[in-house]
Design a protein around this motif. Structure first.
Motif, PDB file in Angstrom:
ATOM      1  N   ALA A   1      -6.390  -9.688   6.073  1.00 57.54           N
ATOM      2  CA  ALA A   1      -6.169 -10.150   7.591  1.00 57.54           C
ATOM      3  C   ALA A   1      -4.578 -10.231   7.549  1.00 57.54           C
ATOM      4  O   ALA A   1      -3.881 -10.761   6.363  1.00 57.54           O
ATOM      5  CB  ALA A   1      -6.995 -11.460   7.732  1.00 57.54           C
ATOM      6  N   VAL A   2      -4.038 -10.349   8.612  1.00 60.39           N
ATOM      7  CA  VAL A   2      -2.663 -10.932   8.964  1.00 60.39           C
ATOM      8  C   VAL A   2      -2.525 -12.224   8.307  1.00 60.39           C
ATOM      9  O   VAL A   2      -3.375 -13.140   8.254  1.00 60.39           O
ATOM     10  CB  VAL A   2      -2.294 -11.031  10.353  1.00 60.39           C
ATOM     11  CG1 VAL A   2      -1.087 -11.522  10.612  1.00 60.39           C
ATOM     12  CG2 VAL A   2      -2.503  -9.288  11.066  1.00 60.39           C
ATOM     13  N   GLY A   3      -1.412 -12.329   7.399  1.00 59.22           N
ATOM     14  CA  GLY A   3      -1.179 -13.538   6.701  1.00 59.22           C
ATOM     15  C   GLY A   3      -1.342 -13.689   5.361  1.00 59.22           C
ATOM     16  O   GLY A   3      -1.150 -14.406   4.617  1.00 59.22           O
ATOM     17  N   ASP A   4      -2.477 -12.656   4.960  1.00 60.06           N
ATOM     18  CA  ASP A   4      -2.770 -12.802   3.448  1.00 60.06           C
ATOM     19  C   ASP A   4      -1.592 -12.449   2.598  1.00 60.06           C
ATOM     20  O   ASP A   4      -0.765 -11.668   2.876  1.00 60.06           O
ATOM     21  CB  ASP A   4      -3.852 -11.606   3.380  1.00 60.06           C
ATOM     22  CG  ASP A   4      -5.197 -12.274   3.853  1.00 60.06           C
ATOM     23  OD1 ASP A   4      -5.512 -13.262   4.370  1.00 60.06           O
ATOM     24  OD2 ASP A   4      -5.844 -11.272   3.796  1.00 60.06           O
ATOM     25  N   ALA A   5      -1.810 -13.463   1.444  1.00 58.12           N
ATOM     26  CA  ALA A   5      -0.621 -13.225   0.542  1.00 58.12           C
ATOM     27  C   ALA A   5      -0.943 -12.011  -0.495  1.00 58.12           C
ATOM     28  O   ALA A   5      -2.074 -11.857  -0.917  1.00 58.12           O
ATOM     29  CB  ALA A   5      -0.392 -14.379  -0.550  1.00 58.12           C
ATOM     30  N   VAL A   6      -0.431 -10.861  -0.599  1.00 60.47           N
ATOM     31  CA  VAL A   6      -0.640  -9.741  -1.413  1.00 60.47           C
ATOM     32  C   VAL A   6       0.505  -9.208  -2.239  1.00 60.47           C
ATOM     33  O   VAL A   6       1.750  -9.574  -1.967  1.00 60.47           O
ATOM     34  CB  VAL A   6      -0.959  -8.517  -0.396  1.00 60.47           C
ATOM     35  CG1 VAL A   6      -2.222  -8.775   0.370  1.00 60.47           C
ATOM     36  CG2 VAL A   6       0.123  -8.340   0.526  1.00 60.47           C
ATOM     37  N   TYR A   7      -0.094  -8.468  -3.114  1.00 62.13           N
ATOM     38  CA  TYR A   7       1.129  -7.887  -4.053  1.00 62.13           C
ATOM     39  C   TYR A   7       0.437  -6.351  -4.266  1.00 62.13           C
ATOM     40  O   TYR A   7      -0.649  -6.195  -4.290  1.00 62.13           O
ATOM     41  CB  TYR A   7       1.367  -8.627  -5.177  1.00 62.13           C
ATOM     42  CG  TYR A   7       0.311  -8.833  -6.366  1.00 62.13           C
ATOM     43  CD1 TYR A   7       0.568  -8.529  -7.886  1.00 62.13           C
ATOM     44  CD2 TYR A   7      -0.875  -8.541  -5.988  1.00 62.13           C
ATOM     45  CE1 TYR A   7      -0.188  -8.797  -8.662  1.00 62.13           C
ATOM     46  CE2 TYR A   7      -2.024  -8.807  -7.084  1.00 62.13           C
ATOM     47  CZ  TYR A   7      -1.639  -8.732  -8.418  1.00 62.13           C
ATOM     48  OH  TYR A   7      -2.641  -8.616  -9.421  1.00 62.13           O
ATOM     49  N   GLY A   8       1.351  -5.469  -4.543  1.00 61.54           N
ATOM     50  CA  GLY A   8       0.989  -4.022  -4.813  1.00 61.54           C
ATOM     51  C   GLY A   8       2.181  -3.278  -5.364  1.00 61.54           C
ATOM     52  O   GLY A   8       3.081  -3.757  -5.874  1.00 61.54           O
ATOM     53  N   SER A   9       1.716  -2.084  -5.600  1.00 60.72           N
ATOM     54  CA  SER A   9       2.794  -1.007  -6.036  1.00 60.72           C
ATOM     55  C   SER A   9       2.661   0.251  -5.237  1.00 60.72           C
ATOM     56  O   SER A   9       1.593   0.487  -4.609  1.00 60.72           O
ATOM     57  CB  SER A   9       2.621  -0.835  -7.609  1.00 60.72           C
ATOM     58  OG  SER A   9       1.094  -0.389  -7.821  1.00 60.72           O
ATOM     59  N   ALA A  10       3.769   0.974  -5.258  1.00 61.53           N
ATOM     60  CA  ALA A  10       3.762   2.286  -4.802  1.00 61.53           C
ATOM     61  C   ALA A  10       5.121   2.921  -5.426  1.00 61.53           C
ATOM     62  O   ALA A  10       5.639   2.470  -6.181  1.00 61.53           O
ATOM     63  CB  ALA A  10       4.213   2.036  -3.262  1.00 61.53           C
ATOM     64  N   MET A  11       5.010   4.187  -5.131  1.00 60.47           N
ATOM     65  CA  MET A  11       6.256   5.239  -5.846  1.00 60.47           C
ATOM     66  C   MET A  11       7.763   4.710  -5.415  1.00 60.47           C
ATOM     67  O   MET A  11       8.664   4.474  -6.333  1.00 60.47           O
ATOM     68  CB  MET A  11       5.930   6.577  -5.543  1.00 60.47           C
ATOM     69  CG  MET A  11       4.932   7.235  -6.348  1.00 60.47           C
ATOM     70  SD  MET A  11       4.886   8.992  -6.154  1.00 60.47           S
ATOM     71  CE  MET A  11       6.268   9.635  -6.906  1.00 60.47           C
ATOM     72  N   SER A  12       7.814   4.192  -4.145  1.00 57.86           N
ATOM     73  CA  SER A  12       8.913   3.936  -3.487  1.00 57.86           C
ATOM     74  C   SER A  12       8.716   2.906  -2.388  1.00 57.86           C
ATOM     75  O   SER A  12       7.756   2.744  -2.032  1.00 57.86           O
ATOM     76  CB  SER A  12       9.890   4.724  -3.118  1.00 57.86           C
ATOM     77  OG  SER A  12       9.009   5.859  -2.247  1.00 57.86           O
ATOM     78  N   GLY A  13       9.518   2.529  -1.714  1.00 54.34           N
ATOM     79  CA  GLY A  13       9.625   1.624  -0.489  1.00 54.34           C
ATOM     80  C   GLY A  13       9.613   0.022  -0.535  1.00 54.34           C
ATOM     81  O   GLY A  13       9.615  -0.393   0.454  1.00 54.34           O
TER      82      GLY A  13
END
Length: 324
Positions: free
Chosen positions: A80-92
């Motif tokens: 949902a909007v406002g959620d604290a998230v982390y992640g990974s991607a090849m770029s960006g």
């Protein structure tokens, strides 16, 4: 929005910060307001076009980030909007916003700041898969971590100690070894001045049970020679430069298991093991585990941050603060 941009392949000095269009949100994606992005060694390989997979220019580097959900695309549930998230991607990641598949995002573990969250996922999952999934770590094992002062190295030392291993950190100077010692390593080897093979055998009383090698080059073979009969050797990178060639007679005569581990594909192809690792790491964060962040730079200084990692002058993780 502001974003770091690789417009032509080369070194960190080629990276510029420009105003670029915001990413378009597609079905199944989440738009994230990025607060922080970590620098990882593969980012340097991508901008130099030396990684196993090439990213066409121009592109924004940054494979690891943390922030808050700005919008969710069609079909996305669980965010949902406002959620604290982390992640990974090849770029960006080194931009004010990034749009990624919802499957590449996770809630920030309770206790981590945005700076810490940005520095956590790639190195901690690399450490987990290297030690546990590939390395079959058992409590009491003697584990040697090559490149013990870097981002992956510090995460590997920390996790191995927390899982009951006896850890030897190996790095390029006594000053850098102090980082591994602070994380619980029982001993340190300065492989720029000491006999790596001899010291491993001396400290362990016969040989290491497991070697985690993040640096390769001329250090891989002596470390392999110091593995006990029936031990394990896991290659996870070549930060020191050259890709080593290993004499297979060593593997045969010592009955050593040699495995390679590339975290991006392992996370994708081993979802159950990855989920177990993510839960274990979240539990350890609740117990006080934190990534070893040594430097924080603003987005305008992205080239400086990348150069610090390229020069191997840093310890632990270098993070770029994108927004407060």
């Amino acid at each position: 929005m502001k974003a770091a941009l690789c417009e032509q392949y080369g070194g960190p000095e080629r990276i510029v910060v420009r105003d670029v269009p915001a990413p378009q949100l597609a079905s199944g994606q989440v738009l994230v307001d990025v607060k922080a992005a970590a620098v990882n060694f593969p980012d340097l390989l991508f901008i130099a076009d030396r990684y196993q997979v090439s990213i066409p220019v121009p592109f924004t580097p940054g494979s690891e980030f943390a922030g808050s959900v700005a919008a969710v695309g069609e079909g996305v549930t669980g965010f949902a909007v406002g959620d604290a998230v982390y992640g990974s991607a090849m770029s960006g990641g080194m931009a004010e916003q990034i749009a990624v598949p919802a499957s590449d995002l996770y809630p920030v573990p309770v206790g981590l700041s945005m700076i810490e969250a940005a520095a956590f996922r790639v190195t901690s999952m690399t450490a987990y898969h290297g030690l546990v999934t590939a390395g079959s770590l058992k409590p009491g094992d003697w584990v040697v971590v090559l490149g013990a002062a870097g981002g992956v190295g510090t995460a590997t030392v920390d996790l191995a100690v927390r899982l009951g291993a006896r850890v030897i950190g190996a790095a390029s100077s006594r000053e850098r070894l102090s980082v591994a010692t602070e994380l619980g390593a029982e001993a340190g080897i300065d492989y720029s001045t000491e006999d790596l093979k001899g010291r491993i055998k001396e400290i362990t009383g016969g040989g290491a049970d497991l070697v985690i090698d993040a640096i390769g080059d001329r250090y891989a073979e002596p470390a392999l020679r110091a593995v006990r009969w029936g031990g394990r050797f896991v290659s996870i990178g070549f930060a020191a430069g050259d890709i080593p060639k290993i004499p297979l007679n060593l593997v045969l005569l010592k009955n050593v298991t040699v495995r390679g581990m590339e975290v991006r594909t392992w996370n994708a192809k081993l979802p159950e093991e990855t989920a177990r690792g993510r839960q274990l790491l979240a539990d350890l964060v609740a117990q006080g585990m934190r990534p070893a962040v040594s430097e924080v730079h603003d987005l305008d200084d992205v080239a400086v941050a990348l150069q610090r990692v390229a020069d191997r002058k840093h310890t632990g993780k270098v993070v770029i603060r994108v927004a407060e």
